[in-house]
Design a protein around this motif. Structure first.
Motif, PDB file in Angstrom:
ATOM      1  N   ARG A  83      -4.889  43.843  38.471  1.00  0.00           N
ATOM      2  CA  ARG A  83      -4.809  42.400  38.251  1.00  0.00           C
ATOM      3  C   ARG A  83      -5.635  41.974  37.038  1.00  0.00           C
ATOM      4  NH1 ARG A  83      -7.350  37.902  38.197  1.00  0.00           N
ATOM      5  NH2 ARG A  83      -6.386  35.957  38.897  1.00  0.00           N
ATOM      6  N   ASP A  84      -6.902  42.399  37.009  1.00  0.00           N
ATOM      7  CA  ASP A  84      -7.826  41.904  35.995  1.00  0.00           C
ATOM      8  C   ASP A  84      -7.580  42.524  34.631  1.00  0.00           C
ATOM      9  OD1 ASP A  84      -8.961  40.419  37.999  1.00  0.00           O
ATOM     10  OD2 ASP A  84     -10.703  41.732  38.266  1.00  0.00           O
ATOM     11  N   GLU A  85      -7.217  43.809  34.596  1.00  0.00           N
ATOM     12  CA  GLU A  85      -7.155  44.512  33.327  1.00  0.00           C
ATOM     13  C   GLU A  85      -5.732  44.811  32.879  1.00  0.00           C
ATOM     14  OE1 GLU A  85     -10.048  47.432  32.558  1.00  0.00           O
ATOM     15  OE2 GLU A  85     -11.417  46.736  34.121  1.00  0.00           O
ATOM     16  N   PHE A  86      -4.769  44.227  33.588  1.00  0.00           N
ATOM     17  CA  PHE A  86      -3.393  44.302  33.095  1.00  0.00           C
ATOM     18  C   PHE A  86      -2.698  42.957  33.260  1.00  0.00           C
ATOM     19  CE2 PHE A  86       1.093  45.190  32.937  1.00  0.00           C
ATOM     20  CZ  PHE A  86       1.167  46.019  31.835  1.00  0.00           C
ATOM     21  N   VAL A  87      -2.437  42.533  34.479  1.00  0.00           N
ATOM     22  CA  VAL A  87      -1.703  41.289  34.687  1.00  0.00           C
ATOM     23  C   VAL A  87      -2.407  40.106  34.019  1.00  0.00           C
ATOM     24  CG1 VAL A  87      -0.856  39.663  36.431  1.00  0.00           C
ATOM     25  CG2 VAL A  87      -0.666  42.121  36.824  1.00  0.00           C
ATOM     26  N   ALA A  88      -3.722  40.000  34.191  1.00  0.00           N
ATOM     27  CA  ALA A  88      -4.466  38.852  33.665  1.00  0.00           C
ATOM     28  C   ALA A  88      -5.231  39.184  32.385  1.00  0.00           C
ATOM     29  CB  ALA A  88      -5.435  38.329  34.725  1.00  0.00           C
ATOM     30  N   LEU A  89      -4.873  40.262  31.722  1.00  0.00           N
ATOM     31  CA  LEU A  89      -5.585  40.676  30.515  1.00  0.00           C
ATOM     32  C   LEU A  89      -5.364  39.705  29.364  1.00  0.00           C
ATOM     33  CD1 LEU A  89      -7.265  42.956  29.155  1.00  0.00           C
ATOM     34  CD2 LEU A  89      -5.103  43.932  28.403  1.00  0.00           C
ATOM     35  N   ARG A  90      -6.446  39.340  28.673  1.00  0.00           N
ATOM     36  CA  ARG A  90      -6.371  38.539  27.448  1.00  0.00           C
ATOM     37  C   ARG A  90      -6.901  39.382  26.297  1.00  0.00           C
ATOM     38  NH1 ARG A  90      -6.316  32.960  27.318  1.00  0.00           N
ATOM     39  NH2 ARG A  90      -6.033  33.339  25.090  1.00  0.00           N
ATOM     40  N   PRO A  91      -6.032  39.861  25.393  1.00  0.00           N
ATOM     41  CA  PRO A  91      -6.520  40.638  24.244  1.00  0.00           C
ATOM     42  C   PRO A  91      -7.490  39.810  23.403  1.00  0.00           C
ATOM     43  CG  PRO A  91      -4.141  40.817  24.461  1.00  0.00           C
ATOM     44  CD  PRO A  91      -4.572  39.731  25.396  1.00  0.00           C
ATOM     45  N   VAL A  92      -8.483  40.479  22.843  1.00  0.00           N
ATOM     46  CA  VAL A  92      -9.470  39.807  22.009  1.00  0.00           C
ATOM     47  C   VAL A  92      -9.447  40.410  20.611  1.00  0.00           C
ATOM     48  CG1 VAL A  92     -10.945  39.206  23.963  1.00  0.00           C
ATOM     49  CG2 VAL A  92     -11.303  41.367  22.765  1.00  0.00           C
ATOM     50  N   GLY A  93      -9.857  39.616  19.644  1.00  0.00           N
ATOM     51  CA  GLY A  93      -9.909  40.077  18.275  1.00  0.00           C
ATOM     52  C   GLY A  93     -11.241  40.712  17.946  1.00  0.00           C
ATOM     53  N   ALA A  94     -11.433  41.018  16.652  1.00  0.00           N
ATOM     54  CA  ALA A  94     -12.673  41.648  16.210  1.00  0.00           C
ATOM     55  C   ALA A  94     -13.881  40.757  16.455  1.00  0.00           C
ATOM     56  CB  ALA A  94     -12.565  41.999  14.721  1.00  0.00           C
TER      57      ALA A  94
END
Length: 431
Positions: A83-94
């Motif tokens: 859930r936390d690290e796939f479904v609800a994942l938000r990619p972040v930038g540098a």
């Protein structure tokens, strides 16, 4: 002089050789059993079947080092990681700030447009913890017997030929989401997404879970009543995807085209149907939200809610369903397409799937995590379209869909659907 003896046929289970007798199923290639009835004692494991060599004509058995509570905790953690690290994942930038569209893996089904490196990293995390649960926690230890058991199981599960695997356990674990270790999969250097998908047990094999007396379907060898077409039901909350952003309407249309459709949107309608001793449905589909409820000091358990938002759980079914032998044969396959519906919950008697089995259901399929609506509707459309043809078993369809979503769209969420019994379930159509 030879002459024919008079013969009176009293039973014709094959209907004049037009179908297999009811109850004839293929033996699984591999059965793996885990038992942990006492919280203060280590668990035991056993396995047998054509996929593993027999030991002096006996099954493989071993005493594990782990106790049930630890296994449940790590399994819950694995579901939370999904859930936390796939479904609800938000990619972040540098800069460490979120970038791009929010929740990319939940908002779309086709993930082929996502950055391959980011998607591979997310899948690697899921595979890492999936292998940890099976081989480091459940089967962890350096005892010689444990090492042999672990090696035999890893060797069987790492075969390229798909197996039909039954996990028989008192603990209801996310078996399709578990993985082979990287070295055992034979793909540690593969930089493609195919390499990591190949480590998931649900990608490699057909899998069903059974467990103890709770999943002993009612023995009923009676023939069903005559029917001109399969009877299917849509039990749903009309507020789910009221804006029409998913393919839920197409699922309803497929159900209507595949048989005589019964639609229910309230608990009262479902209760009335359950009280009907002539209820005869071959496929029951639930499209609604799943919620966790608690009563006093009891552990939370899962309830479903249709449009009227009234709770439905196992007690609901038990209160209204007559004893099986007083009704016509009731053997539906049930697709509970609601968040967490593939979980049994800690309050066993409140688990709706368990009550369905006791009433006669032949199998239950549902997600073990909070499932995005877009994917849930896409999965349901593909499953019911194929199941309603009567040409494939539920286990074969679920396995094919897992591979389809992974291979075609790079989406692993098909692995989160758990099949409780029913691997050989097939919709019976009249000729």
């Amino acid at each position: 002089m030879a002459h024919d003896l008079p013969v009176h046929v009293t039973q014709d289970p094959s209907h004049g050789y037009t179908r297999l007798p009811r109850g004839v199923i293929r033996r699984p290639d591999l059965v793996v059993g885990f038992e942990g009835r006492r919280e203060d004692e280590p668990m035991t494991a056993r396995m047998y079947g054509p996929a593993v060599p027999s030991l002096s004509g006996s099954e493989h058995t071993v005493t594990l080092r782990v106790r049930p509570g630890e296994v449940r905790a790590v399994a819950a953690r694995l579901r939370q990681v999904w859930r936390d690290e796939f479904v609800a994942l938000r990619p972040v930038g540098a800069d460490g700030l979120p970038r791009g569209a929010p929740f990319p893996y939940a908002s779309r089904v086709d993930l082929t447009g996502e950055p391959a490196a980011e998607l591979r990293a997310a899948l690697d995390r899921l595979a890492l913890y999936g292998a940890q649960l099976l081989f480091d926690v459940l089967l962890g230890g350096e005892d010689e017997a444990l090492k042999l058991f672990r090696d035999f199981l890893a060797d069987a599960l790492s075969r390229d030929v798909p197996l039909r695997v039954r996990f028989h356990s008192d603990l209801f674990l996310p078996w399709p989401m578990m993985c082979l270790p990287a070295a055992a999969s034979g793909e540690p250097e593969d930089p493609s997404l195919a390499g990591v998908f190949a480590r998931f047990l649900g990608y490699r094999h057909q899998i069903e879970q059974t467990g103890g007396d709770a999943y002993a379907c009612v023995a009923d060898d009676r023939d069903p009543p005559p029917r001109t077409a399969p009877v299917v039901s849509l039990n749903h909350d009309t507020a789910v995807d009221a804006a029409g952003l998913t393919r839920a309407a197409e699922v309803a249309a497929a159900l209507a085209a595949g048989g005589d459709l019964v639609e229910r949107t309230t608990r009262e309608e479902l209760e009335r149907a359950l009280r009907d001793r002539s209820l005869d449905e071959q496929l029951m589909y639930f499209w609604c939200h799943g919620h966790f409820a608690a009563s006093g000091d009891e552990a939370p358990y899962l309830v479903l809610k249709l449009s009227d938002q009234l709770a439905i759980d196992g007690y609901t079914l038990r209160a209204h369903r007559p004893p099986p032998r007083s009704c016509v044969p009731f053997r539906p396959f049930v697709l509970l397409n609601a968040c967490y519906a593939g979980l049994p919950g800690n309050a066993d008697l409140a688990y709706l799937g368990r009550a369905l089995f006791e009433a006669g259901a032949c199998g239950v399929l549902g997600p073990q995590i909070e499932m995005p609506q877009r994917f849930a509707a896409e999965y349901a459309l593909a499953f019911v379209t194929r199941y309603l043809t009567g040409e494939e078993t539920a286990g074969a369809i679920a396995h094919a869909l897992t591979r389809h979503f992974a291979d075609t769209w790079h989406n692993p969420l098909g692995l989160a659907y758990a099949l409780h019994s029913g691997m050989d379930s097939r919709l019976e159509r009249t000729a």
